[in-house]
Scaffold this motif. Structure first.
Motif, PDB file in Angstrom:
ATOM      1  N   LEU A 241     -11.857   5.942  -3.143  1.00  0.00           N
ATOM      2  CA  LEU A 241     -10.438   6.252  -3.103  1.00  0.00           C
ATOM      3  C   LEU A 241     -10.138   7.472  -3.959  1.00  0.00           C
ATOM      4  O   LEU A 241     -10.785   7.726  -4.951  1.00  0.00           O
ATOM      5  CB  LEU A 241      -9.643   5.052  -3.603  1.00  0.00           C
ATOM      6  N   THR A 242      -9.124   8.198  -3.540  1.00  0.00           N
ATOM      7  CA  THR A 242      -8.697   9.362  -4.300  1.00  0.00           C
ATOM      8  C   THR A 242      -7.192   9.307  -4.481  1.00  0.00           C
ATOM      9  O   THR A 242      -6.492   8.620  -3.748  1.00  0.00           O
ATOM     10  CB  THR A 242      -9.065  10.659  -3.575  1.00  0.00           C
ATOM     11  N   ALA A 243      -6.719  10.049  -5.450  1.00  0.00           N
ATOM     12  CA  ALA A 243      -5.288  10.081  -5.742  1.00  0.00           C
ATOM     13  C   ALA A 243      -4.503  10.721  -4.626  1.00  0.00           C
ATOM     14  O   ALA A 243      -4.939  11.412  -3.788  1.00  0.00           O
ATOM     15  CB  ALA A 243      -5.031  10.825  -7.041  1.00  0.00           C
TER      16      ALA A 243
ATOM     17  N   ARG B 157      -6.794   0.491  -8.283  1.00  0.00           N
ATOM     18  CA  ARG B 157      -6.511   1.838  -8.797  1.00  0.00           C
ATOM     19  C   ARG B 157      -6.995   2.892  -7.809  1.00  0.00           C
ATOM     20  O   ARG B 157      -7.753   2.607  -6.878  1.00  0.00           O
ATOM     21  CB  ARG B 157      -7.235   2.054 -10.121  1.00  0.00           C
ATOM     22  N   ASP B 158      -6.589   4.134  -8.057  1.00  0.00           N
ATOM     23  CA  ASP B 158      -6.998   5.249  -7.196  1.00  0.00           C
ATOM     24  C   ASP B 158      -8.515   5.414  -7.114  1.00  0.00           C
ATOM     25  O   ASP B 158      -9.044   5.839  -6.093  1.00  0.00           O
ATOM     26  CB  ASP B 158      -6.374   6.561  -7.680  1.00  0.00           C
ATOM     27  N   ASP B 159      -9.237   5.078  -8.192  1.00  0.00           N
ATOM     28  CA  ASP B 159     -10.696   5.249  -8.189  1.00  0.00           C
ATOM     29  C   ASP B 159     -11.433   4.037  -7.611  1.00  0.00           C
ATOM     30  O   ASP B 159     -12.659   3.998  -7.599  1.00  0.00           O
ATOM     31  CB  ASP B 159     -11.208   5.560  -9.596  1.00  0.00           C
TER      32      ASP B 159
ATOM     33  N   SER C  51       1.726   1.979 -10.617  1.00  0.00           N
ATOM     34  CA  SER C  51       0.973   2.197 -11.858  1.00  0.00           C
ATOM     35  C   SER C  51       0.552   0.852 -12.457  1.00  0.00           C
ATOM     36  O   SER C  51       0.990  -0.212 -11.998  1.00  0.00           O
ATOM     37  CB  SER C  51       1.850   2.943 -12.858  1.00  0.00           C
TER      38      SER C  51
ATOM     39  N   ARG D 278       0.841  -1.200   0.000  1.00  0.00           N
ATOM     40  CA  ARG D 278       0.000   0.000   0.000  1.00  0.00           C
ATOM     41  C   ARG D 278       0.871   1.243   0.000  1.00  0.00           C
ATOM     42  O   ARG D 278       2.019   1.229   0.442  1.00  0.00           O
ATOM     43  CB  ARG D 278      -0.936   0.003   1.195  1.00  0.00           C
ATOM     44  N   GLN D 279       0.312   2.307  -0.477  1.00  0.00           N
ATOM     45  CA  GLN D 279       1.002   3.590  -0.565  1.00  0.00           C
ATOM     46  C   GLN D 279       0.731   4.356   0.725  1.00  0.00           C
ATOM     47  O   GLN D 279      -0.413   4.619   1.073  1.00  0.00           O
ATOM     48  CB  GLN D 279       0.485   4.371  -1.774  1.00  0.00           C
TER      49      GLN D 279
ATOM     50  N   LYS E  46      -1.520   7.618   0.647  1.00  0.00           N
ATOM     51  CA  LYS E  46      -2.898   7.523   0.139  1.00  0.00           C
ATOM     52  C   LYS E  46      -3.836   7.273   1.309  1.00  0.00           C
ATOM     53  O   LYS E  46      -3.445   6.688   2.319  1.00  0.00           O
ATOM     54  CB  LYS E  46      -3.013   6.362  -0.854  1.00  0.00           C
TER      55      LYS E  46
ATOM     56  N   ASP F 280      -2.409  -2.108  -3.369  1.00  0.00           N
ATOM     57  CA  ASP F 280      -3.401  -1.089  -3.018  1.00  0.00           C
ATOM     58  C   ASP F 280      -2.870   0.297  -3.386  1.00  0.00           C
ATOM     59  O   ASP F 280      -2.231   0.959  -2.566  1.00  0.00           O
ATOM     60  CB  ASP F 280      -3.711  -1.173  -1.517  1.00  0.00           C
ATOM     61  N   ARG F 281      -3.084   0.696  -4.621  1.00  0.00           N
ATOM     62  CA  ARG F 281      -2.715   2.026  -5.120  1.00  0.00           C
ATOM     63  C   ARG F 281      -1.236   2.338  -4.884  1.00  0.00           C
ATOM     64  O   ARG F 281      -0.854   3.479  -4.694  1.00  0.00           O
ATOM     65  CB  ARG F 281      -3.596   3.101  -4.468  1.00  0.00           C
TER      66      ARG F 281
END
Length: 135
Positions: free
Chosen positions: A133-135, A89-91, A66, A13-14, A17, A62-63
């Motif tokens: 989720l958002t960027a 993905r982010d969305d 790419s 995971r990031q 985010k 998890d985001r």
């Protein structure tokens, strides 16, 4: 202990985010490991499968990269790995690589509600928050 209790879930995971509503209570009681990058995930998979002979049930990105990073991850996975491999993905939408009939991998495109359903079905999220989720 059943064989199921020995199966491992790896989640990259990031850190910057918004957090998914991961079911940390379950994750701490089962074999779920959170990693901070796809590179760490690749290393963990190769070490677990090839070195220690552990049984990985699923790998989730998890985001944390790419779509190109996800394809690179898929290409680098050992042939012995039969785990589900999911990219979120982010969305909230994503992709799922799963073992199909005959042992070949199949790649599915998932809508956000499909990703959410998968996470809920595996009891990886609490169900208390939507996967917006958002960027």
């Amino acid at each position: 202990m059943t064989d199921h209790e020995h199966r491992i879930t790896l989640i990259a995971r990031q850190a910057n985010k918004p957090d998914v509503d991961w079911n940390y209570a379950r994750c701490h009681c089962t074999n779920v490991a959170f990693l901070e990058s796809i590179a760490a995930l690749k290393f963990a998979v190769r070490t677990s499968v090839l070195g220690a002979g552990l049984d990985i049930e699923r790998v989730i990105v998890d985001r944390a990269g790419s779509a190109e990073d996800f394809l690179d991850l898929l290409a680098s996975m050992p042939a012995e790995l039969a785990a589900d491999i999911m990219f979120i993905r982010d969305d909230g939408s994503g992709f799922l690589s799963a073992t199909g009939r005959g042992g070949d991998r199949v790649l599915y495109a998932l809508a956000a509600q499909d990703v959410r359903f998968y996470l809920e079905a595996q009891d990886l999220v609490t169900g208390r928050a939507a996967l917006s989720l958002t960027a």
